[in-house]
Design a protein around this motif. Sequence first.
Motif, PDB file in Angstrom:
ATOM      1  N   ASN A 184      -0.029 -35.346  12.897  1.00 36.23           N
ATOM      2  CA  ASN A 184       0.449 -35.838  14.191  1.00 36.23           C
ATOM      3  C   ASN A 184       1.210 -37.164  14.051  1.00 36.23           C
ATOM      4  OD1 ASN A 184       0.793 -35.487  16.958  1.00 36.23           O
ATOM      5  ND2 ASN A 184      -0.994 -36.769  17.456  1.00 36.23           N
ATOM      6  N   GLY A 185       1.869 -37.319  12.901  1.00 41.57           N
ATOM      7  CA  GLY A 185       2.693 -38.502  12.689  1.00 41.57           C
ATOM      8  C   GLY A 185       1.976 -39.707  12.126  1.00 41.57           C
ATOM      9  N   SER A 186       0.679 -39.602  11.861  1.00 40.09           N
ATOM     10  CA  SER A 186      -0.075 -40.754  11.371  1.00 40.09           C
ATOM     11  C   SER A 186      -0.006 -40.902   9.847  1.00 40.09           C
ATOM     12  CB  SER A 186      -1.541 -40.641  11.793  1.00 40.09           C
ATOM     13  OG  SER A 186      -2.160 -39.539  11.145  1.00 40.09           O
ATOM     14  N   GLY A 187       0.284 -39.810   9.159  1.00 37.94           N
ATOM     15  CA  GLY A 187       0.298 -39.835   7.698  1.00 37.94           C
ATOM     16  C   GLY A 187      -1.070 -39.696   7.076  1.00 37.94           C
ATOM     17  N   THR A 188      -2.105 -39.586   7.917  1.00 40.23           N
ATOM     18  CA  THR A 188      -3.491 -39.500   7.446  1.00 40.23           C
ATOM     19  C   THR A 188      -4.185 -38.310   8.099  1.00 40.23           C
ATOM     20  OG1 THR A 188      -3.590 -41.904   7.238  1.00 40.23           O
ATOM     21  CG2 THR A 188      -5.673 -40.737   7.227  1.00 40.23           C
ATOM     22  N   VAL A 189      -4.982 -37.616   7.312  1.00 38.55           N
ATOM     23  CA  VAL A 189      -5.757 -36.503   7.861  1.00 38.55           C
ATOM     24  C   VAL A 189      -7.241 -36.790   7.673  1.00 38.55           C
ATOM     25  CG1 VAL A 189      -3.987 -34.747   7.548  1.00 38.55           C
ATOM     26  CG2 VAL A 189      -5.537 -35.253   5.667  1.00 38.55           C
ATOM     27  N   HIS A 190      -8.054 -36.267   8.570  1.00 34.83           N
ATOM     28  CA  HIS A 190      -9.501 -36.434   8.513  1.00 34.83           C
ATOM     29  C   HIS A 190     -10.128 -35.094   8.140  1.00 34.83           C
ATOM     30  CE1 HIS A 190      -9.186 -40.395  10.397  1.00 34.83           C
ATOM     31  NE2 HIS A 190      -8.289 -39.826  11.222  1.00 34.83           N
ATOM     32  N   PHE A 191     -11.170 -35.120   7.328  1.00 32.02           N
ATOM     33  CA  PHE A 191     -11.788 -33.894   6.872  1.00 32.02           C
ATOM     34  C   PHE A 191     -13.278 -34.114   6.670  1.00 32.02           C
ATOM     35  CE2 PHE A 191      -9.909 -36.269   3.395  1.00 32.02           C
ATOM     36  CZ  PHE A 191     -10.928 -36.368   2.472  1.00 32.02           C
ATOM     37  N   TRP A 238     -17.407 -32.238   7.248  1.00 31.78           N
ATOM     38  CA  TRP A 238     -18.127 -31.636   8.370  1.00 31.78           C
ATOM     39  C   TRP A 238     -18.087 -32.500   9.611  1.00 31.78           C
ATOM     40  CZ3 TRP A 238     -19.332 -26.739   8.352  1.00 31.78           C
ATOM     41  CH2 TRP A 238     -19.542 -26.080   7.139  1.00 31.78           C
ATOM     42  N   THR A 239     -18.134 -33.803   9.433  1.00 26.43           N
ATOM     43  CA  THR A 239     -18.133 -34.715  10.579  1.00 26.43           C
ATOM     44  C   THR A 239     -16.774 -35.366  10.782  1.00 26.43           C
ATOM     45  OG1 THR A 239     -18.903 -36.547   9.171  1.00 26.43           O
ATOM     46  CG2 THR A 239     -20.581 -35.192  10.270  1.00 26.43           C
ATOM     47  N   MET A 240     -15.762 -34.932  10.021  1.00 25.29           N
ATOM     48  CA  MET A 240     -14.414 -35.499  10.101  1.00 25.29           C
ATOM     49  C   MET A 240     -14.418 -37.003   9.874  1.00 25.29           C
ATOM     50  SD  MET A 240     -12.642 -32.805  10.626  1.00 25.29           S
ATOM     51  CE  MET A 240     -11.045 -33.368  11.146  1.00 25.29           C
ATOM     52  N   SER A 241     -15.340 -37.468   9.047  1.00 27.10           N
ATOM     53  CA  SER A 241     -15.493 -38.909   8.819  1.00 27.10           C
ATOM     54  C   SER A 241     -14.731 -39.398   7.589  1.00 27.10           C
ATOM     55  CB  SER A 241     -16.975 -39.260   8.667  1.00 27.10           C
ATOM     56  OG  SER A 241     -17.552 -38.517   7.607  1.00 27.10           O
ATOM     57  N   TYR A 242     -14.154 -38.466   6.812  1.00 24.30           N
ATOM     58  CA  TYR A 242     -13.407 -38.852   5.627  1.00 24.30           C
ATOM     59  C   TYR A 242     -11.912 -38.747   5.911  1.00 24.30           C
ATOM     60  CZ  TYR A 242     -17.930 -38.171   3.389  1.00 24.30           C
ATOM     61  OH  TYR A 242     -19.261 -38.237   3.068  1.00 24.30           O
ATOM     62  N   SER A 243     -11.141 -39.652   5.330  1.00 24.97           N
ATOM     63  CA  SER A 243      -9.699 -39.685   5.557  1.00 24.97           C
ATOM     64  C   SER A 243      -8.957 -39.598   4.233  1.00 24.97           C
ATOM     65  CB  SER A 243      -9.296 -40.966   6.292  1.00 24.97           C
ATOM     66  OG  SER A 243      -9.940 -41.056   7.540  1.00 24.97           O
ATOM     67  N   GLY A 244      -7.757 -39.076   4.307  1.00 26.01           N
ATOM     68  CA  GLY A 244      -6.919 -38.988   3.127  1.00 26.01           C
ATOM     69  C   GLY A 244      -5.466 -38.866   3.520  1.00 26.01           C
ATOM     70  N   VAL A 245      -4.586 -38.995   2.548  1.00 21.60           N
ATOM     71  CA  VAL A 245      -3.154 -38.914   2.805  1.00 21.60           C
ATOM     72  C   VAL A 245      -2.781 -37.471   3.144  1.00 21.60           C
ATOM     73  CG1 VAL A 245      -0.855 -39.195   1.801  1.00 21.60           C
ATOM     74  CG2 VAL A 245      -2.653 -40.845   1.293  1.00 21.60           C
ATOM     75  N   CYS A 246      -1.964 -37.285   4.152  1.00 21.70           N
ATOM     76  CA  CYS A 246      -1.532 -35.960   4.562  1.00 21.70           C
ATOM     77  C   CYS A 246      -0.683 -35.343   3.446  1.00 21.70           C
ATOM     78  CB  CYS A 246      -0.733 -36.043   5.855  1.00 21.70           C
ATOM     79  SG  CYS A 246      -0.065 -34.457   6.402  1.00 21.70           S
ATOM     80  N   PHE A 247      -1.079 -34.160   2.978  1.00 25.05           N
ATOM     81  CA  PHE A 247      -0.354 -33.554   1.856  1.00 25.05           C
ATOM     82  C   PHE A 247       0.948 -32.905   2.296  1.00 25.05           C
ATOM     83  CE2 PHE A 247      -3.099 -30.274   3.602  1.00 25.05           C
ATOM     84  CZ  PHE A 247      -2.272 -29.175   3.662  1.00 25.05           C
ATOM     85  N   ARG A 248       1.133 -32.685   3.597  1.00 23.62           N
ATOM     86  CA  ARG A 248       2.363 -32.046   4.060  1.00 23.62           C
ATOM     87  C   ARG A 248       3.533 -33.023   4.145  1.00 23.62           C
ATOM     88  NH1 ARG A 248       1.059 -27.537   8.755  1.00 23.62           N
ATOM     89  NH2 ARG A 248      -0.177 -26.156   7.419  1.00 23.62           N
ATOM     90  N   CYS A 249       3.222 -34.238   4.507  1.00 20.93           N
ATOM     91  CA  CYS A 249       4.306 -35.221   4.634  1.00 20.93           C
ATOM     92  C   CYS A 249       4.178 -36.350   3.627  1.00 20.93           C
ATOM     93  CB  CYS A 249       4.339 -35.788   6.049  1.00 20.93           C
ATOM     94  SG  CYS A 249       2.858 -36.746   6.499  1.00 20.93           S
ATOM     95  N   ASN A 250       3.158 -36.236   2.730  1.00 22.46           N
ATOM     96  CA  ASN A 250       2.911 -37.276   1.721  1.00 22.46           C
ATOM     97  C   ASN A 250       2.679 -38.660   2.333  1.00 22.46           C
ATOM     98  OD1 ASN A 250       3.157 -35.522  -0.517  1.00 22.46           O
ATOM     99  ND2 ASN A 250       5.390 -35.658  -0.411  1.00 22.46           N
ATOM    100  N   GLY A 251       2.090 -38.674   3.501  1.00 23.62           N
ATOM    101  CA  GLY A 251       1.732 -39.938   4.134  1.00 23.62           C
ATOM    102  C   GLY A 251       2.842 -40.594   4.931  1.00 23.62           C
ATOM    103  N   THR A 252       4.002 -39.972   5.031  1.00 24.81           N
ATOM    104  CA  THR A 252       5.114 -40.584   5.776  1.00 24.81           C
ATOM    105  C   THR A 252       4.999 -40.357   7.278  1.00 24.81           C
ATOM    106  OG1 THR A 252       6.507 -38.615   5.583  1.00 24.81           O
ATOM    107  CG2 THR A 252       6.621 -40.232   3.796  1.00 24.81           C
TER     108      THR A 252
END
Length: 202
Positions: free
Chosen positions: A12-19, A21-35
């Motif tokens: 959603n444009g943030s460059g970060t995805v949450h994953f 069971w509790t969506m408490s972990y974050s990482g760089v979005c692999f689709r846009c490489n964090g842009t």
Amino acid sequence: MKKFAEKCRKCNGSGTVHFGWTMSYSGVCFRCNGTGKKWFKTSPEVRAANRAKAKAKRQAAYEAKLQAQRDANGGLTNSELYHKRKAEREAQWAAEKEAKRQAAQPVPTGRILVSGKVLATKLKDSQWGLQWKMLVEDERGFNLWGSVPKSIINEDVDGCGLSRGDLVTFTATVEPSKDDNKFGFFSRPTKATATQAVEQAA
């Protein structure tokens, strides 16, 4: 060459995805490489038109496939023909089952000779410990439920040694169910013999 930028739908444009069971972990979005953006060679309008065109093409191919099935199946698709035949088989089985039930004799009361085939076996836990039970269809048509006679239990194989279709004969005390006179219960079976079904012995 001009390129068109759009907000990444994955993050959603943030460059970060949450994953997690509790969506408490974050990482760089692999689709846009964090842009937070995705770049395309064509405009959103052109891509939308191409998607609509491809969808219409797929729909036309799907409709043609269904029409070919209807032409081959007398107006029915493969799925409709399958469900029609399934419903017909179930109706036939139900009619045969009811006819068989109507032809069956009522369960007698008292000590009788039972002779028929095993329909099912089940290990049950009771106040006397684990016991093997079986459902028997007597040759007179009625069904009886009770304990498998110990004399025919085979402890050297898995289960009680009886399988669906095996033939059994024994003497037992029988009483009909209060709700169905074509179903009853047997107890204190004696003089039991069992014969393996022909299709299993072959």
